[in-house]
Design a protein around this motif. Sequence first.
Motif, mmCIF file in Angstrom:
data_model
loop_
_atom_site.group_PDB
_atom_site.id
_atom_site.type_symbol
_atom_site.label_atom_id
_atom_site.label_comp_id
_atom_site.label_asym_id
_atom_site.label_seq_id
_atom_site.Cartn_x
_atom_site.Cartn_y
_atom_site.Cartn_z
ATOM 1 N N GLU A 266 -16.060 -1.567 -10.097
ATOM 2 C CA GLU A 266 -15.276 -1.570 -11.343
ATOM 3 C C GLU A 266 -15.735 -2.668 -12.290
ATOM 4 O O GLU A 266 -15.742 -2.497 -13.500
ATOM 5 N N GLU B 121 -5.612 0.715 -5.599
ATOM 6 C CA GLU B 121 -5.724 1.014 -4.173
ATOM 7 C C GLU B 121 -7.050 1.717 -3.937
ATOM 8 O O GLU B 121 -7.370 2.688 -4.616
ATOM 9 N N LYS B 122 -7.824 1.219 -2.991
ATOM 10 C CA LYS B 122 -9.119 1.802 -2.666
ATOM 11 C C LYS B 122 -9.087 2.290 -1.228
ATOM 12 O O LYS B 122 -8.383 1.735 -0.398
ATOM 13 N N THR B 123 -9.862 3.326 -0.969
ATOM 14 C CA THR B 123 -9.985 3.854 0.380
ATOM 15 C C THR B 123 -11.387 3.575 0.886
ATOM 16 O O THR B 123 -12.366 3.888 0.203
ATOM 17 N N LYS C 189 -6.847 2.228 3.607
ATOM 18 C CA LYS C 189 -6.469 1.990 2.212
ATOM 19 C C LYS C 189 -6.167 0.511 2.026
ATOM 20 O O LYS C 189 -5.447 -0.078 2.821
ATOM 21 N N LYS D 117 -5.263 -2.543 -1.057
ATOM 22 C CA LYS D 117 -4.966 -2.890 -2.449
ATOM 23 C C LYS D 117 -5.917 -4.007 -2.865
ATOM 24 O O LYS D 117 -6.044 -5.010 -2.160
#
Length: 74
Positions: A23, A38-40, A50, A52
């Motif tokens: 990002e 939130e990323k997996t 998952k 944060k």
Amino acid sequence: MIFDLRPYFIEQRFKLRTPMYSETAAYGHMGRKNEVVEKTFFSPDGKAKKVKVELFTWEKLDYVAKVKKAFGIK
């Protein structure tokens, strides 16, 4: 002292060990909004986790009051 500029504390303050770089690599990394997403992530065995992640931690303004107080600015 307002900011602890030892490497460990810089790393902790800006959360530099968190996975946020895709990002921050696009569209510039300054002047962006600080946010939590939130990323997996997937392990080699396919298990998903998952997490944060706080993005653009260097854009936070939480030390403005401390700096103003230290320099006598109203």
